[in-house]
Design an enzyme around this catalytic site. Structure first.
Site: not given
Ligand code: CO8
Length: 256
Positions: A130, A107, A110
């Protein structure tokens, strides 16, 4: 005032620092809400021309908070609707500069990909781990990385979860500049203040047109660009910029 971020505004640059250093700035939901709400607030603040995101401690961010996710179910995730917060990054109108270092994982990667320009410290590593947790990116990683570096290269990093060195990230176009860790803050601020001196409406329309280009065929994008181009001729800054050139003086842009 905030639990997981620090904020400040200098020279028209709003700086948001992730502040959960003992967990490598792992992104819990409150933290994401704080980041999104402050960015949105500064995006509407006339005193702010450029947004900047950075992280305190040894990493920009090691990803979403795994402790928070471990017991989730499809239904709990649906009801949480946490990605409604993430979706707001795409609505920011002002340039968002990311200054990243250490780990930029999951994340955190991201979040970095939500930035318009990324500057990284030497030694930064990027990864989408992930896959090693039995899941996959959920906040745009598969989409934004693929659009940025292409299908095959994106699959390589997403399927393996391997760490990408900063030089590779630069070669792929993920980061625009790699600097000494001690210079990260000042170099990112320098970029930001350079942009802060530009006409804000031009920055806004350029970002808008470039974002549009990512999603549409060329012909449609050309038409969209033209409308933004015409719109800028309604601005005082267009008159100021062009008259200043003719008069051989430095323009003073007001964002009007
Ligand atoms: N979540 C929660 N806690 C974390 C995370 C994380 N992602 N990363 C680090 N921490 C915590 C550790 O639990 C530890 O806490 P404590 O001291 O209380 O035990 C502390 O940070 C220090 O970590 P380590 O002891 O592991 O430190 P190391 O130097 O050995 O390793 C690493 C650092 C390499 C960063 C390692 O911690 C690591 O691999 N972290 C996890 C990286 C990862 O898998 N990230 C992906 C997470 S999943 C994800 O991001 C999905 C996004 C989906 C969309 C977003 C939805 C919100």
């Amino acid at each position: 005032m905030y639990d997981y971020i620090d904020t400040s505004v200098t020279d028209g640059v709003a700086r948001i620092e992730l502040n959960r250093p003992n967990q490598f700035n792992a992104l819990n939901r409150v933290m994401v809400k704080e980041i999104v709400s402050t960015l949105t607030m500064y995006d509407r603040d006339d005193e702010v021309r450029v947004l900047m995101l950075t992280g305190k401690g040894r990493a920009f961010s090691a990803g979403a908070d795994i402790d928070e996710m471990v017991s989730e179910t499809p239904i709990s995730l649906e009801l949480l609707n946490q990605f409604a917060d993430w979706d707001q990054f795409a609505s920011l109108k002002k340039p968002l500069i990311g200054a990243v270092h250490g780990y930029v994982f999951g994340g955190g990667f991201e979040l970095a990909l939500c930035c318009d320009l990324l500057i990284a410290a030497e030694g930064t590593t990027f990864a989408f781990p992930e896959v090693n947790l039995g899941v996959m990116p959920g906040a745009g990683g598969t989409q934004r990385l693929t659009k940025l570096i292409g299908r095959t290269r994106a699959l390589r990093w997403l399927l393996t979860g391997e760490r990408m060195a900063v030089d590779e990230a630069k070669a792929c176009g993920i980061v625009i500049d790699v600097v000494h860790p001690e210079a990260l803050e000042s170099e990112a601020h320098k970029y930001a203040t350079t942009l802060a001196a530009k006409p804000p409406l031009s920055l806004r329309m350029i970002k808008d047109a470039v974002n549009y280009a990512v999603d549409v065929p060329l012909r449609e994008g050309m038409g969209y660009e033209r409308k933004n181009f015409y719109a800028l001729f309604a601005s005082e800054d267009q008159t100021e910029g062009m008259c200043a050139f003719v008069d051989k003086r430095t323009p003073q842009f007001k964002g009007k």
